[in-house]
Design a protein around this motif. Structure first.
Motif, PDB file in Angstrom:
ATOM      1  N   ASN A  16       0.858  -1.325  -0.100  1.00  0.00           N
ATOM      2  CA  ASN A  16       0.107  -0.141   0.304  1.00  0.00           C
ATOM      3  C   ASN A  16       0.509   1.223   0.058  1.00  0.00           C
ATOM      4  N   PHE A  17       1.674   0.929   0.911  1.00  0.00           N
ATOM      5  CA  PHE A  17       2.820   2.418   0.862  1.00  0.00           C
ATOM      6  C   PHE A  17       3.985   2.617  -0.562  1.00  0.00           C
ATOM      7  N   TYR A  18       4.552   1.166  -1.083  1.00  0.00           N
ATOM      8  CA  TYR A  18       4.866   1.446  -2.441  1.00  0.00           C
ATOM      9  C   TYR A  18       3.884   1.907  -3.515  1.00  0.00           C
ATOM     10  N   THR A  19       2.039   1.535  -3.766  1.00  0.00           N
ATOM     11  CA  THR A  19       1.426   2.250  -4.696  1.00  0.00           C
ATOM     12  C   THR A  19       1.232   3.079  -4.160  1.00  0.00           C
ATOM     13  N   GLY A  20       0.657   3.779  -3.270  1.00  0.00           N
ATOM     14  CA  GLY A  20       0.414   4.623  -2.899  1.00  0.00           C
ATOM     15  C   GLY A  20       1.284   6.145  -3.247  1.00  0.00           C
ATOM     16  N   GLY A  21       2.953   5.899  -2.867  1.00  0.00           N
ATOM     17  CA  GLY A  21       4.130   6.511  -2.949  1.00  0.00           C
ATOM     18  C   GLY A  21       4.232   6.856  -4.495  1.00  0.00           C
ATOM     19  N   ALA A  22       4.163   5.684  -5.205  1.00  0.00           N
ATOM     20  CA  ALA A  22       4.373   6.030  -6.957  1.00  0.00           C
ATOM     21  C   ALA A  22       2.739   6.362  -7.931  1.00  0.00           C
ATOM     22  N   PHE A  23       1.757   6.000  -7.193  1.00  0.00           N
ATOM     23  CA  PHE A  23       0.507   6.909  -7.452  1.00  0.00           C
ATOM     24  C   PHE A  23       1.148   8.994  -7.221  1.00  0.00           C
ATOM     25  N   LEU A  24       1.343   8.645  -6.070  1.00  0.00           N
ATOM     26  CA  LEU A  24       1.684   9.943  -6.128  1.00  0.00           C
ATOM     27  C   LEU A  24       2.452  11.035  -6.781  1.00  0.00           C
ATOM     28  N   VAL A  25       3.455   9.755  -7.018  1.00  0.00           N
ATOM     29  CA  VAL A  25       4.535  10.662  -7.447  1.00  0.00           C
ATOM     30  C   VAL A  25       4.315  10.706  -8.994  1.00  0.00           C
TER      31      VAL A  25
END
Length: 59
Positions: free
Chosen positions: A38-47
């Motif tokens: 969730n954190f990796y995907t959320g970070g990638a989506f945010l970028v």
């Protein structure tokens, strides 16, 4: 402002930012959702969302 809302790149960027915030905040608040994915995907989506929203105004 309304001119940006007609730009599809800006709308896609805002969508990805909202989804990223849901993933990141949900991962922080709920122990059941606190997976690293969730954190990796959320970070990638945010970028990606910020890049789309900022980059949509350039020609």
């Amino acid at each position: 402002m309304f001119n940006k809302l007609n730009n599809l790149g800006f709308i896609i960027g805002i969508f990805f930012i909202i989804v990223a915030l849901i993933l990141l905040i949900g991962g922080l608040l709920s122990p059941a959702l606190a997976y690293a994915l969730n954190f990796y995907t959320g970070g990638a989506f945010l970028v990606f969302g910020v890049a789309m929203a900022v980059g949509s105004g350039r020609k």
